[in-house]
Design a protein around this motif. Structure first.
Motif, PDB file in Angstrom:
ATOM      1  N   GLU A 222      56.967 -47.201  22.144  1.00  0.00           N
ATOM      2  CA  GLU A 222      56.118 -46.778  23.268  1.00  0.00           C
ATOM      3  C   GLU A 222      55.643 -47.949  24.115  1.00  0.00           C
ATOM      4  OE1 GLU A 222      52.895 -44.819  21.426  1.00  0.00           O
ATOM      5  OE2 GLU A 222      54.082 -43.172  20.635  1.00  0.00           O
ATOM      6  N   GLN A 223      55.586 -49.153  23.528  1.00  0.00           N
ATOM      7  CA  GLN A 223      54.956 -50.289  24.200  1.00  0.00           C
ATOM      8  C   GLN A 223      55.956 -51.400  24.501  1.00  0.00           C
ATOM      9  OE1 GLN A 223      51.929 -50.272  25.349  1.00  0.00           O
ATOM     10  NE2 GLN A 223      51.524 -48.271  24.464  1.00  0.00           N
ATOM     11  N   PRO A 224      56.447 -51.476  25.731  1.00  0.00           N
ATOM     12  CA  PRO A 224      57.259 -52.633  26.106  1.00  0.00           C
ATOM     13  C   PRO A 224      56.348 -53.844  26.332  1.00  0.00           C
ATOM     14  CG  PRO A 224      56.920 -51.209  28.000  1.00  0.00           C
ATOM     15  CD  PRO A 224      56.238 -50.532  26.840  1.00  0.00           C
ATOM     16  N   GLY A 225      56.958 -54.973  26.578  1.00  0.00           N
ATOM     17  CA  GLY A 225      56.166 -56.172  26.840  1.00  0.00           C
ATOM     18  C   GLY A 225      55.784 -56.890  25.566  1.00  0.00           C
ATOM     19  N   PRO A 226      55.198 -58.082  25.682  1.00  0.00           N
ATOM     20  CA  PRO A 226      54.840 -58.874  24.509  1.00  0.00           C
ATOM     21  C   PRO A 226      53.718 -58.208  23.703  1.00  0.00           C
ATOM     22  CG  PRO A 226      54.742 -60.177  26.551  1.00  0.00           C
ATOM     23  CD  PRO A 226      54.843 -58.747  26.950  1.00  0.00           C
ATOM     24  N   GLY A 227      53.745 -58.412  22.387  1.00  0.00           N
ATOM     25  CA  GLY A 227      52.696 -57.851  21.538  1.00  0.00           C
ATOM     26  C   GLY A 227      52.527 -58.651  20.265  1.00  0.00           C
ATOM     27  N   ILE A 228      51.387 -58.452  19.607  1.00  0.00           N
ATOM     28  CA  ILE A 228      51.073 -59.139  18.349  1.00  0.00           C
ATOM     29  C   ILE A 228      50.812 -58.087  17.286  1.00  0.00           C
ATOM     30  CG2 ILE A 228      49.507 -60.741  17.168  1.00  0.00           C
ATOM     31  CD1 ILE A 228      48.700 -61.795  19.978  1.00  0.00           C
ATOM     32  N   VAL A 229      51.402 -58.268  16.106  1.00  0.00           N
ATOM     33  CA  VAL A 229      51.123 -57.405  14.953  1.00  0.00           C
ATOM     34  C   VAL A 229      50.494 -58.282  13.875  1.00  0.00           C
ATOM     35  CG1 VAL A 229      52.046 -55.826  13.223  1.00  0.00           C
ATOM     36  CG2 VAL A 229      53.102 -55.927  15.495  1.00  0.00           C
ATOM     37  N   PRO A 291      48.170 -64.157  28.901  1.00  0.00           N
ATOM     38  CA  PRO A 291      47.452 -63.036  29.525  1.00  0.00           C
ATOM     39  C   PRO A 291      48.195 -61.713  29.514  1.00  0.00           C
ATOM     40  CG  PRO A 291      48.368 -64.476  31.205  1.00  0.00           C
ATOM     41  CD  PRO A 291      48.647 -65.134  29.886  1.00  0.00           C
ATOM     42  N   ASP A 292      49.538 -61.734  29.304  1.00  0.00           N
ATOM     43  CA  ASP A 292      50.313 -60.505  29.473  1.00  0.00           C
ATOM     44  C   ASP A 292      50.664 -59.818  28.155  1.00  0.00           C
ATOM     45  OD1 ASP A 292      52.000 -62.551  28.689  1.00  0.00           O
ATOM     46  OD2 ASP A 292      53.670 -61.938  29.960  1.00  0.00           O
ATOM     47  N   VAL A 293      49.879 -60.060  27.093  1.00  0.00           N
ATOM     48  CA  VAL A 293      50.089 -59.348  25.820  1.00  0.00           C
ATOM     49  C   VAL A 293      49.721 -57.879  26.046  1.00  0.00           C
ATOM     50  CG1 VAL A 293      49.319 -59.123  23.424  1.00  0.00           C
ATOM     51  CG2 VAL A 293      49.642 -61.399  24.419  1.00  0.00           C
ATOM     52  N   ARG A 294      50.684 -56.979  25.819  1.00  0.00           N
ATOM     53  CA  ARG A 294      50.472 -55.563  26.149  1.00  0.00           C
ATOM     54  C   ARG A 294      49.925 -54.754  24.979  1.00  0.00           C
ATOM     55  NH1 ARG A 294      50.277 -57.021  30.438  1.00  0.00           N
ATOM     56  NH2 ARG A 294      48.306 -56.004  30.037  1.00  0.00           N
ATOM     57  N   PHE A 295      50.054 -55.262  23.751  1.00  0.00           N
ATOM     58  CA  PHE A 295      49.470 -54.535  22.620  1.00  0.00           C
ATOM     59  C   PHE A 295      49.150 -55.496  21.479  1.00  0.00           C
ATOM     60  CE2 PHE A 295      53.984 -54.616  21.718  1.00  0.00           C
ATOM     61  CZ  PHE A 295      54.043 -54.867  20.354  1.00  0.00           C
ATOM     62  N   VAL A 296      48.140 -55.126  20.706  1.00  0.00           N
ATOM     63  CA  VAL A 296      47.822 -55.803  19.445  1.00  0.00           C
ATOM     64  C   VAL A 296      47.713 -54.711  18.387  1.00  0.00           C
ATOM     65  CG1 VAL A 296      46.063 -57.051  18.140  1.00  0.00           C
ATOM     66  CG2 VAL A 296      46.634 -57.788  20.453  1.00  0.00           C
ATOM     67  N   HIS A 325      45.918 -50.960  18.330  1.00  0.00           N
ATOM     68  CA  HIS A 325      46.079 -49.894  17.336  1.00  0.00           C
ATOM     69  C   HIS A 325      45.944 -50.476  15.922  1.00  0.00           C
ATOM     70  CE1 HIS A 325      47.865 -45.656  16.861  1.00  0.00           C
ATOM     71  NE2 HIS A 325      47.276 -45.991  15.732  1.00  0.00           N
ATOM     72  N   MET A 326      45.004 -49.948  15.164  1.00  0.00           N
ATOM     73  CA  MET A 326      44.804 -50.392  13.789  1.00  0.00           C
ATOM     74  C   MET A 326      45.306 -49.326  12.813  1.00  0.00           C
ATOM     75  SD  MET A 326      41.394 -50.795  11.440  1.00  0.00           S
ATOM     76  CE  MET A 326      40.316 -51.512  12.641  1.00  0.00           C
ATOM     77  N   PHE A 327      46.027 -49.778  11.764  1.00  0.00           N
ATOM     78  CA  PHE A 327      46.474 -48.903  10.684  1.00  0.00           C
ATOM     79  C   PHE A 327      45.788 -49.385   9.405  1.00  0.00           C
ATOM     80  CE2 PHE A 327      49.839 -49.231  13.859  1.00  0.00           C
ATOM     81  CZ  PHE A 327      50.068 -47.887  14.167  1.00  0.00           C
ATOM     82  N   TRP A 328      44.958 -48.540   8.793  1.00  0.00           N
ATOM     83  CA  TRP A 328      44.154 -48.974   7.650  1.00  0.00           C
ATOM     84  C   TRP A 328      44.444 -48.115   6.425  1.00  0.00           C
ATOM     85  CZ3 TRP A 328      40.449 -45.847   5.209  1.00  0.00           C
ATOM     86  CH2 TRP A 328      40.219 -44.607   5.825  1.00  0.00           C
ATOM     87  N   GLY A 329      44.133 -48.670   5.276  1.00  0.00           N
ATOM     88  CA  GLY A 329      44.284 -47.941   4.017  1.00  0.00           C
ATOM     89  C   GLY A 329      43.044 -48.105   3.160  1.00  0.00           C
ATOM     90  N   ALA A 330      42.852 -47.179   2.227  1.00  0.00           N
ATOM     91  CA  ALA A 330      41.681 -47.242   1.341  1.00  0.00           C
ATOM     92  C   ALA A 330      41.673 -48.529   0.533  1.00  0.00           C
ATOM     93  CB  ALA A 330      41.672 -46.032   0.417  1.00  0.00           C
ATOM     94  N   ASP A 331      42.874 -49.006   0.155  1.00  0.00           N
ATOM     95  CA  ASP A 331      42.937 -50.233  -0.652  1.00  0.00           C
ATOM     96  C   ASP A 331      42.422 -51.445   0.122  1.00  0.00           C
ATOM     97  OD1 ASP A 331      45.223 -49.825   0.972  1.00  0.00           O
ATOM     98  OD2 ASP A 331      46.319 -51.371  -0.121  1.00  0.00           O
ATOM     99  N   ASP A 332      42.454 -51.378   1.472  1.00  0.00           N
ATOM    100  CA  ASP A 332      41.895 -52.472   2.270  1.00  0.00           C
ATOM    101  C   ASP A 332      40.411 -52.651   1.970  1.00  0.00           C
ATOM    102  OD1 ASP A 332      44.319 -52.846   3.553  1.00  0.00           O
ATOM    103  OD2 ASP A 332      43.807 -51.568   5.254  1.00  0.00           O
ATOM    104  N   PHE A 333      39.698 -51.516   1.876  1.00  0.00           N
ATOM    105  CA  PHE A 333      38.263 -51.580   1.607  1.00  0.00           C
ATOM    106  C   PHE A 333      38.000 -52.037   0.178  1.00  0.00           C
ATOM    107  CE2 PHE A 333      38.219 -49.081   5.438  1.00  0.00           C
ATOM    108  CZ  PHE A 333      37.070 -49.507   6.080  1.00  0.00           C
TER     109      PHE A 333
END
Length: 585
Positions: A222-229, A291-296, A325-333
């Protein structure tokens, strides 16, 4: 003294100040001491770069990372500012020192370690210092999330030049941290300017982690352009980067375990790219001025809301639409609570509060942005219209009874089995294991069916988030301190059931959603000029500048100079090339 608006336009190509920039610059020009808290993308660097050009002498910028200094050096040089860095990575240090002493520098970037050393103070006494700018100033506070002890040593340097204005800048500081920065850097309370924390161009979304690889792949589609995961482990970055590479998307990995030259090469490739994804640990941090990072994306829970805000703030610094967009799990807590055991007693209450705040952020059925802004002491509207909960309101479900059944199953099976097995007992799925353990004779066997069975995984996550369930070293679930009140019916458990996610059209979020051939031609021209100059494309012009060019179609240098972002230096360097493209249309 030159007219500031004239200088703003001729140097940066802007016709007016944004937000609180004018207020901050006026204080600097008056010789005052200031702490400016401004969101990422609000133009913090302009608040010292413009005075550096206007004032006699050199502005000394104290910055925490070499990569960040070099990015800012490149951007400053591109608009005609005389700038240099004085770091261990520079081989022209002697030349830089001579230029500084001769008054040939507007900006000198240094690290806090160098700035706090006695020999540097002696060097400064041999030239005219116009301003001290302390970037990422939250690093000075023990209450900040990126505390750097060397920042605590800056006060003697600043006090050695009492008549030189000092400007501290940060995007991330709650009220407690702001108060500490003022004290540590000797700034009066009336010198605090808070611009607000809202980043309206970022669309916030948070989802439970299910199949991380697939979820990230969907996001990239869904997200073109530069991004960081952001990934929580070094091994995880390498694994996910390999999976993304298999899709054909350019990708690099970044973590502290890589050789320094590989890290530097990967970062340089990402900064120069218009499509690359960087999969990284938080080691890939403040040094990113792209400046042009389109998603994190976060493939796990960040350390705190402050860290989340700062990391997501690397998206959309150009003001264009971006996604976090954050993806979390119970084990993270569960892991986060384990880490609390390593925190000293003084910091423990604050760290607990930070974890609780994160729990509230991932669980809220209301506006994510409003919750974030209230955390930083603001009073936003109830809805923002640009987060997942505002765009697709989730459904609230009272899951108290189901949570009690879940806890009963954990207790009756001996508090030693994982979530998958507990759920199979509750839904009555017979296995060799359940027969061998005699669990099919328990009162909790098969007591959940129908629609309730689909809620078991979210209930298990919610119980772990609330610390009603914890994971033992072998992966089994056991009671936490919040279990008793829920079992006795004293504490309700509500669940948020997100609506079914609709797949977005990649074209909608592309830099050129209307498919204007002139805009594409301008981007091609920009790419070629950037390659020729050895700089990233955004250093030439931002997409927003190209979009304005495509709309206005200027046919002369005078008309091109009126486009936002086209200053005198860039007009001279690039104007004819872009006019040649514009005249073809």
């Amino acid at each position: 003294m030159p007219d500031l608006l004239d200088l703003l336009h001729s140097t940066f190509g802007f016709n007016d100040f944004r937000g609180v920039q004018r207020q901050v610059v006026d204080r600097v020009m008056a010789g005052d001491r200031t702490l400016a808290v401004m969101p990422t993308g609000a133009g913090k660097s302009l608040c010292y770069q413009l005075p550096a050009v206007a004032l006699e002498g050199t502005c000394v910028v104290i910055s925490p990372l070499i990569a960040l200094m070099h990015d800012q050096l490149r951007a400053a040089t591109a608009v005609g500012i005389r700038a240099a860095t004085l770091t261990s990575a520079d081989d022209n240090r002697v030349e830089t020192i001579e230029r500084f002493k001769a008054g040939d520098l507007d900006l000198l970037y240094v690290a806090p370690e160098r700035a706090s050393a006695g020999h540097f103070r002696e060097l400064l006494s041999r030239a005219k210092v116009a301003l001290f700018a302390i970037d990422e100033a939250h690093c000075v506070s023990e209450w900040g999330h990126d505390f750097r002890p060397d920042y605590r040593l800056l006060r003697p340097l600043l006090d050695s030049f009492p008549d030189v204005p000092r400007l501290a800048l940060t995007a991330t500081a709650d009220a407690h941290t702001r108060d500490d920065i003022l004290v540590q850097l000797g700034i009066p309370t009336d010198g605090l300017i808070v611009a607000g924390f809202d980043r309206p161009n970022i669309r916030y979304a948070i989802s439970p982690r299910q199949n991380t690889t697939q979820q990230i792949a969907d996001l990239l589609r869904e997200q073109p352009g530069p991004g960081i995961v952001y990934v929580q482990s070094r091994a995880g970055t390498e694994k996910l980067a390999a999976q993304i590479a298999a899709t054909g998307r350019p990708v690099r990995a970044y973590h502290a375990g890589l050789e320094p030259q590989i890290r530097a090469a990967n970062q340089a490739a990402f900064v120069a790219s218009e499509e690359m994804v960087m999969v990284a640990t938080v080691a890939f941090g403040m040094g990113i001025d792209k400046p042009d990072v389109r998603f994190v994306a976060h493939a796990g829970l960040p350390k705190s809301i402050e860290a989340y805000y700062q990391e997501t703030g690397r998206a959309g610094r150009d003001g264009e639409p971006a996604v976090a967009h954050m993806f979390w799990g119970a084990d993270d807590f569960a892991k986060a609570r384990q880490r609390l055991g390593e925190v000293d007693e003084i910091r423990l209450p604050g760290e607990r509060a930070r974890l609780t705040a994160l729990g509230g952020l991932v669980e809220t059925p209301s506006c994510r942005r409003a919750l974030l802004l209230r955390y930083f002491g603001e009073h936003p509207p109830e809805a923002c219209g640009n987060c997942d909960n505002c765009l697709s309101p989730p459904q609230g479900v009272d899951a108290t009874e189901l949570a009690r059944k879940y806890l009963s199953a954990v207790f009756r099976t001996g508090q030693m089995f994982g979530a998958g097995y507990v759920e199979s007992v509750l839904t009555g799925q017979s296995t060799e294991r359940s027969l061998m353990n005699g669990h099919e004779a328990l009162s909790v066997w098969g007591i959940v069916d129908g629609e309730d069975s689909a809620l078991l995984k979210p209930v298990g996550r919610a119980l772990q988030l609330r610390d009603a369930l914890r994971t033992n070293p072998h992966g089994g679930l056991e009671f936490g301190p919040a279990a008793r009140a829920i079992l006795k019916g004293e504490e309700p458990v509500s669940l948020i059931v997100p609506p079914k996610r609709e797949r977005r059209n990649r074209r909608d979020s592309a830099p050129n959603p209307v498919g204007d051939p002139l805009f594409d031609a301008l981007r091609t021209c920009r790419r070629e000029l950037a390659e020729e100059a050895g700089v990233p494309p955004y250093v030439v012009f931002h997409d927003s500048t190209l979009r304005e060019m495509a709309a206005a179609r200027p046919q002369s240098r005078e008309a091109l100079a009126r486009i936002t972002g086209v200053g005198t230096r860039k007009l001279d360097a690039y104007g004819d090339a872009f006019l040649a493209v514009l005249r073809q249309f």
